[in-house]
Design a protein around this motif. Structure first.
Motif, PDB file in Angstrom:
ATOM      1  N   UNK A 198       0.849  -1.201   0.000  1.00 54.13           N
ATOM      2  CA  UNK A 198       0.000   0.000   0.000  1.00 54.13           C
ATOM      3  C   UNK A 198       0.878   1.241   0.000  1.00 54.13           C
ATOM      4  N   UNK A 199       0.263   2.387  -0.244  1.00 50.03           N
ATOM      5  CA  UNK A 199       1.006   3.644  -0.156  1.00 50.03           C
ATOM      6  C   UNK A 199       0.060   4.787   0.201  1.00 50.03           C
ATOM      7  N   UNK A 200       0.670   5.874   0.700  1.00 51.26           N
ATOM      8  CA  UNK A 200      -0.045   7.115   0.985  1.00 51.26           C
ATOM      9  C   UNK A 200       0.888   8.259   0.626  1.00 51.26           C
ATOM     10  N   UNK A 201       0.324   9.283   0.011  1.00 51.28           N
ATOM     11  CA  UNK A 201       1.042  10.531  -0.229  1.00 51.28           C
ATOM     12  C   UNK A 201       0.317  11.596   0.570  1.00 51.28           C
ATOM     13  N   UNK A 202       1.040  12.275   1.449  1.00 52.57           N
ATOM     14  CA  UNK A 202       0.450  13.305   2.308  1.00 52.57           C
ATOM     15  C   UNK A 202       1.134  14.638   2.045  1.00 52.57           C
ATOM     16  N   UNK A 203       0.332  15.698   1.994  1.00 55.69           N
ATOM     17  CA  UNK A 203       0.845  17.052   1.779  1.00 55.69           C
ATOM     18  C   UNK A 203       0.998  17.756   3.120  1.00 55.69           C
ATOM     19  N   UNK A 204       2.113  18.447   3.291  1.00 59.73           N
ATOM     20  CA  UNK A 204       2.399  19.157   4.538  1.00 59.73           C
ATOM     21  C   UNK A 204       1.526  20.409   4.658  1.00 59.73           C
ATOM     22  N   UNK A 205       0.954  20.624   5.832  1.00 61.04           N
ATOM     23  CA  UNK A 205       0.139  21.821   6.071  1.00 61.04           C
ATOM     24  C   UNK A 205       0.997  23.081   6.180  1.00 61.04           C
ATOM     25  N   UNK A 206       2.127  22.964   6.860  1.00 58.33           N
ATOM     26  CA  UNK A 206       2.966  24.127   7.097  1.00 58.33           C
ATOM     27  C   UNK A 206       3.795  24.540   5.880  1.00 58.33           C
ATOM     28  N   UNK A 207       4.191  23.567   5.084  1.00 53.35           N
ATOM     29  CA  UNK A 207       5.025  23.824   3.906  1.00 53.35           C
ATOM     30  C   UNK A 207       4.325  23.193   2.704  1.00 53.35           C
ATOM     31  N   UNK A 208       3.529  23.966   1.970  1.00 53.18           N
ATOM     32  CA  UNK A 208       2.646  23.400   0.945  1.00 53.18           C
ATOM     33  C   UNK A 208       3.329  22.693  -0.227  1.00 53.18           C
ATOM     34  N   UNK A 209       4.628  22.871  -0.394  1.00 53.63           N
ATOM     35  CA  UNK A 209       5.300  22.155  -1.479  1.00 53.63           C
ATOM     36  C   UNK A 209       6.076  20.936  -0.957  1.00 53.63           C
ATOM     37  N   UNK A 210       5.793  20.539   0.278  1.00 53.75           N
ATOM     38  CA  UNK A 210       6.460  19.392   0.900  1.00 53.75           C
ATOM     39  C   UNK A 210       5.445  18.262   1.079  1.00 53.75           C
TER      40      UNK A 210
END
Length: 93
Positions: free
Chosen positions: A37-49
């Protein structure tokens, strides 16, 4: 089971394009031997991370089976030009 962890710093003006390319690339990885399985999560504090979490049956399924495959070349072509700097990948048990 092995957890692959990659911190992805995407060039800030390319996040939308990255997300579109990732939606194509995830089809590649999800068909690999040993993939769970996999998950890609976007950082709230740094939107390009982003953080990419991939569960594999064995370390070798990722490091050899995937990274030495022709499918990896397509993955690389879809995604690697978005990163700055290139991600560090670690594995956890």
């Amino acid at each position: 089971m092995i957890l692959e962890v990659a911190i992805l710093n995407v060039k800030s003006d390319l996040t939308d394009e990255f997300e579109k390319s990732f939606s194509k690339a995830q089809k590649i990885i999800s068909n690999m031997k040993g993939y769970i399985s996999h998950k890609l999560k976007k950082c709230l504090e740094t939107p390009n991370k982003y953080i990419l979490l991939v569960n594999w049956e064995t370390l070798e399924d990722h490091t050899i089976g995937f990274r030495e495959s022709k499918e990896y070349q397509e993955w690389k072509e879809l995604l690697h030009h978005f990163y700055d700097p290139f991600p560090t990948v670690e594995h956890y048990i």
